[in-house]
Design a protein around this motif. Structure first.
Motif, PDB file in Angstrom:
ATOM      1  N   GLU A  14       0.829  -1.208   0.000  1.00 38.30           N
ATOM      2  CA  GLU A  14       0.000   0.000   0.000  1.00 38.30           C
ATOM      3  C   GLU A  14       0.863   1.257   0.000  1.00 38.30           C
ATOM      4  O   GLU A  14       0.450   2.297  -0.504  1.00 38.30           O
ATOM      5  CB  GLU A  14      -0.925   0.001   1.214  1.00 38.30           C
ATOM      6  CG  GLU A  14      -1.991  -1.065   1.140  1.00 38.30           C
ATOM      7  CD  GLU A  14      -2.886  -1.097   2.370  1.00 38.30           C
ATOM      8  OE1 GLU A  14      -2.795  -0.177   3.210  1.00 38.30           O
ATOM      9  OE2 GLU A  14      -3.665  -2.045   2.478  1.00 38.30           O
ATOM     10  N   LYS A  15       2.064   1.163   0.559  1.00 38.38           N
ATOM     11  CA  LYS A  15       2.934   2.337   0.647  1.00 38.38           C
ATOM     12  C   LYS A  15       3.673   2.612  -0.654  1.00 38.38           C
ATOM     13  O   LYS A  15       3.742   3.753  -1.088  1.00 38.38           O
ATOM     14  CB  LYS A  15       3.949   2.156   1.774  1.00 38.38           C
ATOM     15  CG  LYS A  15       3.333   2.132   3.148  1.00 38.38           C
ATOM     16  CD  LYS A  15       4.376   1.907   4.220  1.00 38.38           C
ATOM     17  CE  LYS A  15       3.719   1.824   5.577  1.00 38.38           C
ATOM     18  NZ  LYS A  15       4.661   1.507   6.638  1.00 38.38           N
ATOM     19  N   THR A  16       4.266   1.574  -1.260  1.00 35.39           N
ATOM     20  CA  THR A  16       5.138   1.794  -2.426  1.00 35.39           C
ATOM     21  C   THR A  16       4.541   1.332  -3.751  1.00 35.39           C
ATOM     22  O   THR A  16       5.025   1.721  -4.801  1.00 35.39           O
ATOM     23  CB  THR A  16       6.474   1.043  -2.241  1.00 35.39           C
ATOM     24  OG1 THR A  16       6.213  -0.362  -2.207  1.00 35.39           O
ATOM     25  CG2 THR A  16       7.176   1.485  -0.977  1.00 35.39           C
ATOM     26  N   GLY A  17       3.525   0.466  -3.704  1.00 34.40           N
ATOM     27  CA  GLY A  17       2.954  -0.066  -4.935  1.00 34.40           C
ATOM     28  C   GLY A  17       3.752  -1.235  -5.505  1.00 34.40           C
ATOM     29  O   GLY A  17       3.366  -1.834  -6.495  1.00 34.40           O
ATOM     30  N   GLU A  18       4.877  -1.575  -4.858  1.00 36.03           N
ATOM     31  CA  GLU A  18       5.707  -2.708  -5.293  1.00 36.03           C
ATOM     32  C   GLU A  18       5.127  -4.013  -4.768  1.00 36.03           C
ATOM     33  O   GLU A  18       4.455  -4.036  -3.739  1.00 36.03           O
ATOM     34  CB  GLU A  18       7.135  -2.554  -4.748  1.00 36.03           C
ATOM     35  CG  GLU A  18       7.884  -1.355  -5.272  1.00 36.03           C
ATOM     36  CD  GLU A  18       8.370  -1.538  -6.698  1.00 36.03           C
ATOM     37  OE1 GLU A  18       8.685  -2.679  -7.085  1.00 36.03           O
ATOM     38  OE2 GLU A  18       8.425  -0.533  -7.418  1.00 36.03           O
ATOM     39  N   CYS A  46      10.076  -9.659   1.921  1.00 38.85           N
ATOM     40  CA  CYS A  46      10.765 -10.194   0.742  1.00 38.85           C
ATOM     41  C   CYS A  46      10.449  -9.263  -0.424  1.00 38.85           C
ATOM     42  O   CYS A  46       9.277  -9.056  -0.762  1.00 38.85           O
ATOM     43  CB  CYS A  46      10.270 -11.594   0.415  1.00 38.85           C
ATOM     44  SG  CYS A  46      10.588 -12.794   1.699  1.00 38.85           S
ATOM     45  N   VAL A  47      11.488  -8.693  -1.014  1.00 42.00           N
ATOM     46  CA  VAL A  47      11.314  -7.805  -2.159  1.00 42.00           C
ATOM     47  C   VAL A  47      11.889  -8.483  -3.398  1.00 42.00           C
ATOM     48  O   VAL A  47      12.781  -9.326  -3.308  1.00 42.00           O
ATOM     49  CB  VAL A  47      11.983  -6.429  -1.929  1.00 42.00           C
ATOM     50  CG1 VAL A  47      11.315  -5.696  -0.779  1.00 42.00           C
ATOM     51  CG2 VAL A  47      13.464  -6.570  -1.683  1.00 42.00           C
ATOM     52  N   LEU A  48      11.375  -8.102  -4.552  1.00 38.50           N
ATOM     53  CA  LEU A  48      11.816  -8.710  -5.806  1.00 38.50           C
ATOM     54  C   LEU A  48      13.117  -8.096  -6.284  1.00 38.50           C
ATOM     55  O   LEU A  48      13.308  -6.876  -6.187  1.00 38.50           O
ATOM     56  CB  LEU A  48      10.745  -8.516  -6.884  1.00 38.50           C
ATOM     57  CG  LEU A  48       9.388  -9.167  -6.604  1.00 38.50           C
ATOM     58  CD1 LEU A  48       8.381  -8.742  -7.662  1.00 38.50           C
ATOM     59  CD2 LEU A  48       9.517 -10.673  -6.564  1.00 38.50           C
ATOM     60  N   SER A  49      13.977  -8.941  -6.844  1.00 39.99           N
ATOM     61  CA  SER A  49      15.183  -8.408  -7.489  1.00 39.99           C
ATOM     62  C   SER A  49      14.737  -7.671  -8.753  1.00 39.99           C
ATOM     63  O   SER A  49      13.634  -7.898  -9.259  1.00 39.99           O
ATOM     64  CB  SER A  49      16.155  -9.536  -7.823  1.00 39.99           C
ATOM     65  OG  SER A  49      15.590 -10.396  -8.797  1.00 39.99           O
ATOM     66  N   GLY A  50      15.588  -6.799  -9.257  1.00 43.47           N
ATOM     67  CA  GLY A  50      15.239  -5.979 -10.420  1.00 43.47           C
ATOM     68  C   GLY A  50      14.789  -6.771 -11.626  1.00 43.47           C
ATOM     69  O   GLY A  50      13.864  -6.369 -12.335  1.00 43.47           O
ATOM     70  N   ASP A  51      15.417  -7.924 -11.894  1.00 43.03           N
ATOM     71  CA  ASP A  51      15.059  -8.692 -13.082  1.00 43.03           C
ATOM     72  C   ASP A  51      13.730  -9.441 -12.943  1.00 43.03           C
ATOM     73  O   ASP A  51      13.174  -9.907 -13.936  1.00 43.03           O
ATOM     74  CB  ASP A  51      16.181  -9.666 -13.468  1.00 43.03           C
ATOM     75  CG  ASP A  51      16.550 -10.631 -12.360  1.00 43.03           C
ATOM     76  OD1 ASP A  51      16.396 -10.279 -11.184  1.00 43.03           O
ATOM     77  OD2 ASP A  51      17.004 -11.742 -12.689  1.00 43.03           O
ATOM     78  N   LEU A  52      13.167  -9.547 -11.748  1.00 48.83           N
ATOM     79  CA  LEU A  52      11.879 -10.217 -11.557  1.00 48.83           C
ATOM     80  C   LEU A  52      10.702  -9.248 -11.573  1.00 48.83           C
ATOM     81  O   LEU A  52       9.558  -9.676 -11.719  1.00 48.83           O
ATOM     82  CB  LEU A  52      11.863 -10.991 -10.237  1.00 48.83           C
ATOM     83  CG  LEU A  52      12.727 -12.238 -10.178  1.00 48.83           C
ATOM     84  CD1 LEU A  52      12.664 -12.862  -8.788  1.00 48.83           C
ATOM     85  CD2 LEU A  52      12.296 -13.250 -11.220  1.00 48.83           C
ATOM     86  N   LYS A  53      10.977  -7.957 -11.423  1.00 48.30           N
ATOM     87  CA  LYS A  53       9.884  -6.979 -11.411  1.00 48.30           C
ATOM     88  C   LYS A  53       9.139  -7.029 -12.746  1.00 48.30           C
ATOM     89  O   LYS A  53       9.739  -7.082 -13.803  1.00 48.30           O
ATOM     90  CB  LYS A  53      10.421  -5.579 -11.142  1.00 48.30           C
ATOM     91  CG  LYS A  53      10.895  -5.438  -9.708  1.00 48.30           C
ATOM     92  CD  LYS A  53      11.343  -4.047  -9.382  1.00 48.30           C
ATOM     93  CE  LYS A  53      11.811  -4.013  -7.931  1.00 48.30           C
ATOM     94  NZ  LYS A  53      12.196  -2.709  -7.506  1.00 48.30           N
ATOM     95  N   GLY A  54       7.814  -7.039 -12.658  1.00 48.91           N
ATOM     96  CA  GLY A  54       6.979  -7.088 -13.847  1.00 48.91           C
ATOM     97  C   GLY A  54       6.687  -8.508 -14.333  1.00 48.91           C
ATOM     98  O   GLY A  54       5.922  -8.693 -15.275  1.00 48.91           O
ATOM     99  N   THR A  55       7.283  -9.515 -13.701  1.00 43.64           N
ATOM    100  CA  THR A  55       7.046 -10.896 -14.131  1.00 43.64           C
ATOM    101  C   THR A  55       6.203 -11.689 -13.141  1.00 43.64           C
ATOM    102  O   THR A  55       5.812 -12.814 -13.421  1.00 43.64           O
ATOM    103  CB  THR A  55       8.384 -11.655 -14.322  1.00 43.64           C
ATOM    104  OG1 THR A  55       9.041 -11.770 -13.069  1.00 43.64           O
ATOM    105  CG2 THR A  55       9.284 -10.949 -15.317  1.00 43.64           C
ATOM    106  N   ILE A  56       5.917 -11.127 -11.989  1.00 38.11           N
ATOM    107  CA  ILE A  56       5.210 -11.829 -10.915  1.00 38.11           C
ATOM    108  C   ILE A  56       3.731 -11.442 -10.918  1.00 38.11           C
ATOM    109  O   ILE A  56       3.394 -10.267 -11.051  1.00 38.11           O
ATOM    110  CB  ILE A  56       5.840 -11.494  -9.539  1.00 38.11           C
ATOM    111  CG1 ILE A  56       7.315 -11.884  -9.508  1.00 38.11           C
ATOM    112  CG2 ILE A  56       5.061 -12.130  -8.404  1.00 38.11           C
ATOM    113  CD1 ILE A  56       7.584 -13.357  -9.644  1.00 38.11           C
ATOM    114  N   ILE A  57       2.864 -12.438 -10.756  1.00 39.05           N
ATOM    115  CA  ILE A  57       1.420 -12.220 -10.676  1.00 39.05           C
ATOM    116  C   ILE A  57       1.027 -12.245  -9.198  1.00 39.05           C
ATOM    117  O   ILE A  57       1.364 -13.197  -8.489  1.00 39.05           O
ATOM    118  CB  ILE A  57       0.653 -13.326 -11.436  1.00 39.05           C
ATOM    119  CG1 ILE A  57       1.092 -13.372 -12.900  1.00 39.05           C
ATOM    120  CG2 ILE A  57      -0.851 -13.126 -11.330  1.00 39.05           C
ATOM    121  CD1 ILE A  57       0.615 -14.599 -13.651  1.00 39.05           C
TER     122      ILE A  57
END
Length: 175
Positions: A14-18, A46-57
């Motif tokens: 809710e804070k970052t949208g990530e 747990c945060v996503l590495s840069g190469d995984l952003k946009g690939t996770i549902i």
């Protein structure tokens, strides 16, 4: 640093949208387990590495590999694969009363009920096939779709043989 494994569902912050997930270390086995954000257990983000952003549902269970952050206040997800479950198709019929197909995989259940379905996606064979085709967590999806379509057509024919009028949208599926 050692890589650890776990299973996590990701949700939008809710804070970052990530997309983020949470894990907690089991007190006896010391293994990391995915937990909800509102869990009362001690948890780490747990945060996503840069190469995984946009690939996770969001809200799909993933098998992940995690690398601890430098200060130890969380983990970076370095690899994520959707967890796939074997699907079971079950036919439930009571002549002139119940005509239903049920597909279960993981903790999900999808129904095809041309007589009593509450939505178009559960009343029509096409609607259920669209739902199943969009899922990334079904093992061997092509064979599941083919078997489900075959069972669905047989169910519709059984309904017709029992004297029920079948909606046109289901009749078109038999081609």
């Amino acid at each position: 640093m050692a890589i650890e494994t776990s299973q996590i569902k990701f949700a939008e912050s809710e804070k970052t949208g990530e997309l983020i997930g949470f894990v907690s270390r089991h007190s006896k086995t010391k293994k990391l387990k995915g937990v909800r954000e509102n869990s009362t257990f001690g948890k780490k983000i747990c945060v996503l590495s840069g190469d995984l952003k946009g690939t996770i549902i969001p809200n799909i269970l993933y098998d992940v590999e995690l690398k601890a952050m430098h200060r130890g206040n969380g983990y970076v997800v370095v690899s994520a694969r959707p967890r796939q479950f074997k699907a079971r198709i079950e036919k439930v019929t009571v002549p002139k009363a119940i005509y239903r197909l049920k597909v279960t995989f993981g903790n999900k259940t999808v129904y095809f009920d041309p007589k009593h379905g509450k939505s178009d996606s559960s009343r029509t064979l096409e609607g259920v096939l669209d739902i199943l085709a969009s899922r990334v967590d079904i093992e061997e999806p092509d064979s599941v779709l083919a078997e489900f379509k075959e069972e669905g057509i047989a169910l519709i024919k059984q309904m017709e043989a029992d004297g029920f009028l079948v909606p046109k949208s289901n009749k078109n599926q038999r081609k």
